[in-house]
Motif scaffolding. Structure first.
Motif, PDB file in Angstrom:
ATOM      1  N   LEU A  95      31.084  54.773  52.353  1.00  0.00           N
ATOM      2  CA  LEU A  95      29.806  55.423  52.018  1.00  0.00           C
ATOM      3  C   LEU A  95      29.998  56.734  51.265  1.00  0.00           C
ATOM      4  CD1 LEU A  95      27.530  54.709  55.096  1.00  0.00           C
ATOM      5  CD2 LEU A  95      27.630  53.569  52.890  1.00  0.00           C
ATOM      6  N   GLN A 120      24.843  46.048  64.061  1.00  0.00           N
ATOM      7  CA  GLN A 120      24.816  44.830  63.254  1.00  0.00           C
ATOM      8  C   GLN A 120      26.246  44.523  62.804  1.00  0.00           C
ATOM      9  OE1 GLN A 120      20.596  44.600  60.996  1.00  0.00           O
ATOM     10  NE2 GLN A 120      21.996  46.088  60.142  1.00  0.00           N
ATOM     11  N   LYS A 149      21.198  58.914  49.952  1.00  0.00           N
ATOM     12  CA  LYS A 149      20.462  57.823  50.597  1.00  0.00           C
ATOM     13  C   LYS A 149      20.546  57.915  52.118  1.00  0.00           C
ATOM     14  CE  LYS A 149      20.275  52.751  50.352  1.00  0.00           C
ATOM     15  NZ  LYS A 149      20.455  51.629  49.429  1.00  0.00           N
ATOM     16  N   ALA A 198      26.769  42.083  60.588  1.00  0.00           N
ATOM     17  CA  ALA A 198      26.665  41.632  59.190  1.00  0.00           C
ATOM     18  C   ALA A 198      25.367  42.177  58.593  1.00  0.00           C
ATOM     19  CB  ALA A 198      26.703  40.101  59.130  1.00  0.00           C
ATOM     20  N   GLY A 199      25.172  43.493  58.720  1.00  0.00           N
ATOM     21  CA  GLY A 199      23.974  44.139  58.157  1.00  0.00           C
ATOM     22  C   GLY A 199      23.978  43.954  56.640  1.00  0.00           C
ATOM     23  N   GLY A 240      22.234  44.437  52.652  1.00  0.00           N
ATOM     24  CA  GLY A 240      21.356  45.035  51.661  1.00  0.00           C
ATOM     25  C   GLY A 240      20.912  43.937  50.710  1.00  0.00           C
ATOM     26  N   ASN A 269      19.657  56.073  58.753  1.00  0.00           N
ATOM     27  CA  ASN A 269      20.819  56.803  59.288  1.00  0.00           C
ATOM     28  C   ASN A 269      20.317  57.997  60.087  1.00  0.00           C
ATOM     29  OD1 ASN A 269      22.279  55.051  57.672  1.00  0.00           O
ATOM     30  ND2 ASN A 269      22.555  56.539  56.026  1.00  0.00           N
ATOM     31  N   CYS A 318      16.019  48.038  62.144  1.00  0.00           N
ATOM     32  CA  CYS A 318      14.738  47.483  62.589  1.00  0.00           C
ATOM     33  C   CYS A 318      14.217  46.488  61.565  1.00  0.00           C
ATOM     34  CB  CYS A 318      13.754  48.665  62.715  1.00  0.00           C
ATOM     35  SG  CYS A 318      12.071  48.201  63.113  1.00  0.00           S
ATOM     36  N   ASN A 372      13.830  50.654  46.512  1.00  0.00           N
ATOM     37  CA  ASN A 372      13.771  50.419  47.964  1.00  0.00           C
ATOM     38  C   ASN A 372      14.559  51.424  48.789  1.00  0.00           C
ATOM     39  OD1 ASN A 372      16.239  49.446  46.978  1.00  0.00           O
ATOM     40  ND2 ASN A 372      16.515  48.180  48.772  1.00  0.00           N
ATOM     41  N   ARG A 377      24.849  42.740  49.360  1.00  0.00           N
ATOM     42  CA  ARG A 377      25.570  43.978  49.658  1.00  0.00           C
ATOM     43  C   ARG A 377      25.509  44.278  51.153  1.00  0.00           C
ATOM     44  NH1 ARG A 377      23.477  46.562  44.120  1.00  0.00           N
ATOM     45  NH2 ARG A 377      21.457  46.398  45.140  1.00  0.00           N
ATOM     46  N   GLN A 378      26.433  45.113  51.617  1.00  0.00           N
ATOM     47  CA  GLN A 378      26.522  45.405  53.051  1.00  0.00           C
ATOM     48  C   GLN A 378      25.674  46.605  53.423  1.00  0.00           C
ATOM     49  OE1 GLN A 378      30.796  46.114  53.595  1.00  0.00           O
ATOM     50  NE2 GLN A 378      30.670  44.655  55.292  1.00  0.00           N
ATOM     51  N   TRP A 379      25.154  46.592  54.669  1.00  0.00           N
ATOM     52  CA  TRP A 379      24.555  47.805  55.235  1.00  0.00           C
ATOM     53  C   TRP A 379      25.425  48.227  56.407  1.00  0.00           C
ATOM     54  CZ3 TRP A 379      21.416  51.249  53.350  1.00  0.00           C
ATOM     55  CH2 TRP A 379      20.986  52.284  54.193  1.00  0.00           C
ATOM     56  N   GLY A 417      17.561  52.422  53.671  1.00  0.00           N
ATOM     57  CA  GLY A 417      17.444  51.293  52.749  1.00  0.00           C
ATOM     58  C   GLY A 417      16.483  50.284  53.355  1.00  0.00           C
ATOM     59  N   VAL A 418      15.672  49.663  52.504  1.00  0.00           N
ATOM     60  CA  VAL A 418      14.680  48.694  52.988  1.00  0.00           C
ATOM     61  C   VAL A 418      14.967  47.342  52.326  1.00  0.00           C
ATOM     62  CG1 VAL A 418      12.204  48.147  53.163  1.00  0.00           C
ATOM     63  CG2 VAL A 418      12.950  50.541  53.188  1.00  0.00           C
TER      64      VAL A 418
HETATM   65  C1  BT5 Z   1      19.376  48.341  50.891  1.00  0.00           C
HETATM   66  O1  BT5 Z   1      20.029  47.472  50.048  1.00  0.00           O
HETATM   67  O2  BT5 Z   1      19.390  49.527  50.788  1.00  0.00           O
HETATM   68  C2  BT5 Z   1      18.655  47.645  52.036  1.00  0.00           C
HETATM   69  C3  BT5 Z   1      19.333  47.888  53.348  1.00  0.00           C
HETATM   70  C4  BT5 Z   1      18.553  47.295  54.492  1.00  0.00           C
HETATM   71  C5  BT5 Z   1      19.295  47.431  55.786  1.00  0.00           C
HETATM   72  C6  BT5 Z   1      18.472  46.975  56.958  1.00  0.00           C
HETATM   73  S1  BT5 Z   1      19.221  47.365  58.479  1.00  0.00           S
HETATM   74  C7  BT5 Z   1      18.068  46.387  59.320  1.00  0.00           C
HETATM   75  C8  BT5 Z   1      17.885  45.133  58.481  1.00  0.00           C
HETATM   76  N1  BT5 Z   1      18.903  44.170  58.782  1.00  0.00           N
HETATM   77  C9  BT5 Z   1      19.717  43.947  57.742  1.00  0.00           C
HETATM   78  O3  BT5 Z   1      20.696  43.167  57.737  1.00  0.00           O
HETATM   79  N2  BT5 Z   1      19.308  44.678  56.694  1.00  0.00           N
HETATM   80  C10 BT5 Z   1      18.158  45.482  57.023  1.00  0.00           C
HETATM   81  P1  BT5 Z   1      20.671  47.888  48.651  1.00  0.00           P
HETATM   82  O4  BT5 Z   1      19.659  48.596  47.805  1.00  0.00           O
HETATM   83  O5  BT5 Z   1      21.289  46.646  48.139  1.00  0.00           O
HETATM   84  O6  BT5 Z   1      21.759  48.951  49.029  1.00  0.00           O
HETATM   85  C11 BT5 Z   1      22.964  48.553  49.636  1.00  0.00           C
HETATM   86  C12 BT5 Z   1      23.979  49.651  49.325  1.00  0.00           C
HETATM   87  O7  BT5 Z   1      23.664  50.841  50.076  1.00  0.00           O
HETATM   88  C13 BT5 Z   1      25.399  49.304  49.722  1.00  0.00           C
HETATM   89  O8  BT5 Z   1      26.059  48.590  48.708  1.00  0.00           O
HETATM   90  C14 BT5 Z   1      26.039  50.684  49.948  1.00  0.00           C
HETATM   91  O9  BT5 Z   1      26.425  51.235  48.701  1.00  0.00           O
HETATM   92  C15 BT5 Z   1      24.862  51.501  50.438  1.00  0.00           C
HETATM   93  N3  BT5 Z   1      24.872  51.634  51.904  1.00  0.00           N
HETATM   94  C16 BT5 Z   1      25.339  50.771  52.848  1.00  0.00           C
HETATM   95  N4  BT5 Z   1      25.132  51.252  54.073  1.00  0.00           N
HETATM   96  C17 BT5 Z   1      24.526  52.469  53.913  1.00  0.00           C
HETATM   97  C18 BT5 Z   1      24.074  53.472  54.807  1.00  0.00           C
HETATM   98  N5  BT5 Z   1      24.163  53.361  56.128  1.00  0.00           N
HETATM   99  N6  BT5 Z   1      23.510  54.580  54.267  1.00  0.00           N
HETATM  100  C19 BT5 Z   1      23.382  54.761  52.938  1.00  0.00           C
HETATM  101  N7  BT5 Z   1      23.806  53.836  52.037  1.00  0.00           N
HETATM  102  C20 BT5 Z   1      24.368  52.703  52.531  1.00  0.00           C
END
Ligand code: BT5
Length: 269
Positions: A164, A57, A128, A59-60, A62, A153, A78, A120, A66-68, A131-132
């Protein structure tokens, strides 16, 4: 199938035996966000249970912009289109069934002990791993469809990503060996399929009780950041509407519907 190979829709569908989830599977080598693709498909009428996967991704997302983050080919990225018979205020149950499905699948396939963190996240050893992100389409205040996206992950070391660090982990980091993504994803889709059907069959209460049992943050000292400010206290329980109930140090009980929880450092094992 090698560990580094791309996820293959046909291999995932083979023997999947779900009734709704994954009847249609779309796999992309790279996209902005699987949630964006799934939302576009849902708005064009994609079937209930359509799954969108990506290796990368750009531009994944959260919550709250926030970024994923995930290096290409290392994770399960998924998103699932769902068309449930739920009121819009019950839509958080979709996040719950997806989180429970992932946690069960991880435990069954690896022996690790993941737990859910309100609202979530899925953690292993307080870090972590999943993330959902659930996004809704409301029409005249009714839930038309939802997209539930998750990032899991699997085979990378989050500590190699400067953004991270210590707060994140992965299955391979916890196990000390790589994990085949395809079988794990199959298991997740099956677990999700059962619970999605269960929303109609068993009802919300059974799912709520299962959620409570897996919420590892309950009974722990937490710091909660919400639009109303930051509070500290004991995460004592959750309400049927999804709210977290925190007993503050002055004894007052406070309901939090939207926010982020961090475990108080003094409470870490
Ligand atoms: C989440 O948001 O945890 C929801 C993430 C959902 C990601 C999936 S990937 C498939 C689908 N497509 C998308 O674009 N999104 C969904 P939140 O609770 O706001 O947490 C975001 C925070 O988690 C970030 O600010 C980082 O601090 C942390 N983070 C980012 N990437 C991570 C990773 N790979 N593993 C653990 N923490 C991460």
């Amino acid at each position: 199938m090698t560990l580094s190979s791309e996820l293959k829709p046909d291999a995932i569908k083979h023997g999947l035996a779900t009734s709704i989830i994954g009847r249609e599977i779309i796999h992309l080598s790279s996209t902005t966000s699987t949630n964006d693709v799934a939302k576009a498909l849902a708005s064009e009428g994609a079937a209930d249970g359509t799954v969108v996967l990506a290796e990368e991704q750009t531009a994944g997302r959260g919550r709250l912009g926030r970024q994923w983050l995930s290096p290409p080919g290392t994770s399960i990225l998924c998103s699932v289109v769902l068309r449930p018979h739920l009121a819009s205020e019950q839509a958080f149950y979709l996040t719950i069934i997806c989180s429970l499905a992932i946690a069960h699948a991880i435990e069954d396939s690896t022996g690790l002990h993941p737990y859910l963190k309100w609202p979530n996240d899925i953690l292993i050893n307080d870090r972590k791993v999943v993330g959902v992100l659930t996004e809704l389409e409301l029409v005249e205040r009714k839930l038309a469809w939802a997209v539930v996206g998750f990032g899991l992950n699997v085979n990378f070391n989050p500590q190699d990503l400067p953004d991270l660090g210590q707060e994140a982990s992965s299955l391979s980091l916890e196990l000390g060996r790589p994990v085949p993504r395809s079988q794990l994803l199959q298991l997740i889709l099956r677990e999700l399929d059962c619970r999605y059907a269960g929303l109609a069959d068993r009802g919300l209460l059974a799912i709520f009780e299962e959620w409570k049992r897996h919420l590892g943050t309950l009974g722990r000292q937490v710091c909660v950041t919400s639009p109303e400010g930051t509070i500290q206290g004991l995460a004592s329980t959750v309400d049927i509407d999804g709210a977290l109930i925190v007993r503050r140090s002055d004894g007052q009980m406070q309901r939090v519907l939207v926010g982020d929880v961090s475990l108080r450092p003094t409470d870490r094992p």
